[in-house]
Each structure stands twice: as C-alpha cells, then as structure tokens.
Scaffold this motif. Structure first.
Motif: not given
Length: 458
Positions: A27-30, A195-199, A371-377, A379-381
């Motif tokens: 997960l860290i690598l991905l 929890f917040w990042g689960s879905l 969309n990029q910022l959402l996916m960045l969030a 990844c950070l979560l």
C-alpha cells in the motif's frame, strides 16, 4: 469449560494482523507511485517542457514528413508508434525500438527537427507505472500486486469490524482524540483515518484489480462482450488488443483488451492488380492516410497510432481518453486502408462503461484537478493509516519478539464478518488460496502451543 475469548474474534484479529503484515508495504508503494502517476500531466510539463512545447510557425508537416525526420536520425530503428500533436503548440512523438532499447522521440511538427529523446522504460512516469502495476518483475510482480490488493480488501473488512463503535460518542470513532498520547493517539489516528478512507480505498482496490493479469483478465473475459457480427467479415489473428499495452504504457482501453486483433490482407483489396497477380504484397498506405482516417472518423486528439507488425499486421488507432465517452479503438488494413474494426463507447456494455469510468476516477483524469486532489487525499490517508498501523503493532507486539499483538476480550462474535471474508476469498481466488494457506499454518502452529490452542478451540 467456558472459553474466555470467542474463536471468531481470535480468527478476525489474526486475519487483520496477517493482512496488514502483507499489505502495508504494498500500500505504501502503490500510494507513492500512484501520486507520481496521478500528477503525470503536471510533472511532464515541469520536467520535459523543452520536449513537449513548440512554437507555432506556419503549416504543420505531414505525419510522413515527421516520420522521415525520425528515420534519418535513427535509420536502423524500428518505428512502433506515432502520437500526433495533441494541441497546436505541442510536439509529435514517435516510439522506436533501437537495437532492443525503447526510445521516445519528440519532433517539432512545424520545423521538422528532432527536439530530443527519452528512454521509454527508464523515465520517472514509466518506472512509476511499472512499479505500480507489476513491481518491474513481470508476471510474478503482477500476481503479488493482485494478492496485495485482494488482501487489502480483507484488511478493510476486518478493520471496519474492529472499528465498529460499541459505545456512545464520536471521539475515537469519527474523529481522533487529539489530546491523547501514546498508543491511544495512534489507535485513534489509525481507526478514524481508516474509517473515513475505507470506501474510497475499496473503490481504489477494486478498480485497480480490473487491470491485474489473473483476476482482471478473468473479469474482462466474463464481461467484455461485443456483437459477434463486428468480426464476422474480418480476418482475425490469435492475438488480442491487450497485446498493444505494456507495463509502462497504456494504449487501448480495458473494455477492448479482449477483442481480437484483425489481420491485413495484402491481396484482397487489390484483386486483379499487377501486384496481386505477381504474388507480391501491395504497397503499404502512408502514415498520413491513417491520420486522415482518424480525423474523418471523428477520433479526438490524444490518440496513438501503432504501426503494423509483420506482413499481416494492422494500423491501430487508439484513444484511451480521460473522458471514456471519447474512447476509440480502430484497426486499419495496412495495404488498403480499410477500417476493419471501429469500437467506441456506444459499443461498451454496462459493466465495461462502469469500469472505464471507475478507472478514470482512479487515475484522477475524469474531472481534472479536483479529481487529482481527491485521489491524492486517498493516497495520503492510506499512507497515514499504514504508518499508524505499524506504530500500533510495534507498541503492542509481544515483548521481545515479532508476532500477533495480544487479543482484546471485549468484542462480540462476528459470524457475519467471517462469511463476508470467506466470500471475498471465493471472489478473489489468489486471496482465497493464500487465506487457506495462512489459516492452515496458523492452526498447525497453534496446535503445538497448548494454551493458545485452548484459547481458540472449543
């Protein structure tokens, strides 16, 4: 004898631990490679502006004139692909094989000059994509990524059960208790971010799984069906369109990966001609004719043209669009220029449309920067949850050794969650096989430890 701990929870706790042990490094690598690929447009402009940007000066040269520039500079190279300029102020790109080395060549389409080159496999984006998809070790890496993604779903399911609130209030459940310290702080950080990042994480894992070589290929084979009539009058090879994709570059969309590659016929279009009567191959159409066909067929800019391989190969026009509604995959006879296949969004089934939309969201392309910022969030979560999980394990590991942290005794049975995980094992065969293997090894280990065996048996 009354058992002190429900065996269901014991199994759940160990599954969560094993899943984390396997998944966290991946997960860290991905996440890290995903961030790099997520911002590919911005990074390309920052790193390769001198190769991508050109001044608009008069009339653009034809594709064949651009091709001649490349052939003069690399006379021994095999030209594999042509990417016309996306905009008026952008360069054209050719992908060539030069003595076994893949090279991206950038051409000024106005002045007819070579702007520079780039190693096709060893540039930042290609490396990030290869690591993200197959760890740069081919099929084995692809299977490991698929296994990690499947176990990531097990980790998510078991983690949600462990998180599930059993008291009142949202502190430590919906938001972390920032005033806490030590293990409690890390526990809250891990549980709340998870929890917040689960879905979103589930969405990322499932859309990513569609590209894997085993499960993804089976899924595509089951759902990507097109009317047989599309290929009735077309000679087809034993290769599929997926062969145009590589670990470092996506050419055709997922929805068409299982479609057959047609064959060119050097004589069928020239029956009665001198070339046909002599038994020799008809002359190949020009690259510009292929570009003109793409324009006439309404293919939007951003497409690539893969050149024919061998005497029966075809020209393949492919647009893997940011908005999948503009996807296009066309195959042209290299001699007659006849369009042998033309597959668009309208030809996709419901599942294919859903997957393609999901993939574009996954890659941060569908809605631009938001969309990029959402996916960045996301990844950070994931990174935050992974790091906090490792810290929690380190703080609660058995004293002096590496192993499963001690069990808690305040959780109910969770037969439903067990059923869910067994269903996941059935849905993802590699996960199911590894789940059975770990279960067997765990049972064999515990069977030699009397006190722990009594804890989980009965």
């Amino acid at each position: 004898m009354k058992q002190s701990t429900p065996s269901f929870y014991n199994l759940a706790w160990r599954w969560h631990f094993y899943a984390g042990l396997l998944v966290i490094p991946f997960l860290i690598l991905l996440s890290l490679t995903g961030i790099v690929y997520l911002f590919k447009p911005q990074l390309d402009q920052l790193m390769y502006a001198d190769l991508l940007q050109v001044p608009v000066t008069g009339q653009r040269l034809s594709a064949d004139q651009q091709l001649a520039v490349v052939q003069r500079a690399y006379p021994q190279a095999n030209v594999q692909q042509y990417l016309p300029p996306v905009q008026a102020d952008r360069s054209a790109q050719f992908v060539v094989d030069n003595a076994g080395q893949g090279i991206n060549l950038f051409v000024d389409p106005y002045r007819g000059m070579l702007l520079g080159s780039q190693d096709a496999q060893n540039n930042l984006q290609a490396i990030a994509r290869a690591l993200h998809g197959e760890l740069m070790i081919g099929t084995l890496g692809d299977r490991l990524i698929e296994l990690a993604a499947g176990w990531g779903i097990v980790l998510l399911v078991s983690g949600l059960y462990l998180w599930w609130p059993r008291g009142s209030g949202g502190a430590g459940v919906l938001w972390p208790r920032l005033g806490s310290h030590g293990r409690l702080f890390w526990r809250d950080l891990h549980a709340v971010t998870g929890f917040w990042g689960s879905l979103l994480l589930l969405f990322m894992l499932l859309t990513g799984m569609t590209w894997t070589g085993y499960w993804g290929a089976q899924f595509a084979g089951a759902w990507n069906h097109f009317p047989a009539a599309m290929w009735d009058a077309v000679p087809t090879s034993d290769q599929q369109a997926r062969s145009l994709n590589t670990s470092t570059k996506q050419t055709v969309a997922w929805a068409v990966e299982t479609t057959p590659l047609p064959l060119s016929d050097a004589h069928a279009a020239h029956t009665g001609s001198a070339a046909s009567q002599a038994g020799s191959a008809a002359p190949q159409i020009s690259l510009q004719q292929v570009v003109d066909t793409a324009s006439a067929r309404g293919v939007q800019p951003g497409y690539s043209i893969t050149l024919p391989k061998g005497a029966e190969g075809v020209y393949s026009i492919a647009l893997f669009a940011d908005d999948p509604r503009h996807d296009a995959t066309l195959h042209l006879d290299q001699y007659s220029g006849a369009v042998l296949a033309d597959v668009r969004w309208a030809d996709y089934g419901l599942v294919a449309k859903t997957v393609e939309t999901g993939v574009m969201l996954h890659e941060g392309k569908l809605f631009g920067m938001p969309n990029q910022l959402l996916m960045l969030a996301v990844c950070l979560l994931v990174l935050l949850s992974a790091v906090s999980g490792m810290v929690m394990w380190w703080q609660r590991r058995p004293q002096g050794r590496l192993g499963v942290p001690p069990l808690r005794h305040d959780l109910p049975r969770w037969k439903t969650a067990i059923v869910v995980m067994l269903l996941l094992g059935a849905a993802f065969p590699l996960v199911g096989a590894s789940l059975l293997l770990i279960w067997a090894l765990d049972w064999l280990l515990l069977s030699r430890l009397g006190s722990l065996r009594r804890l989980v048996s009965g």
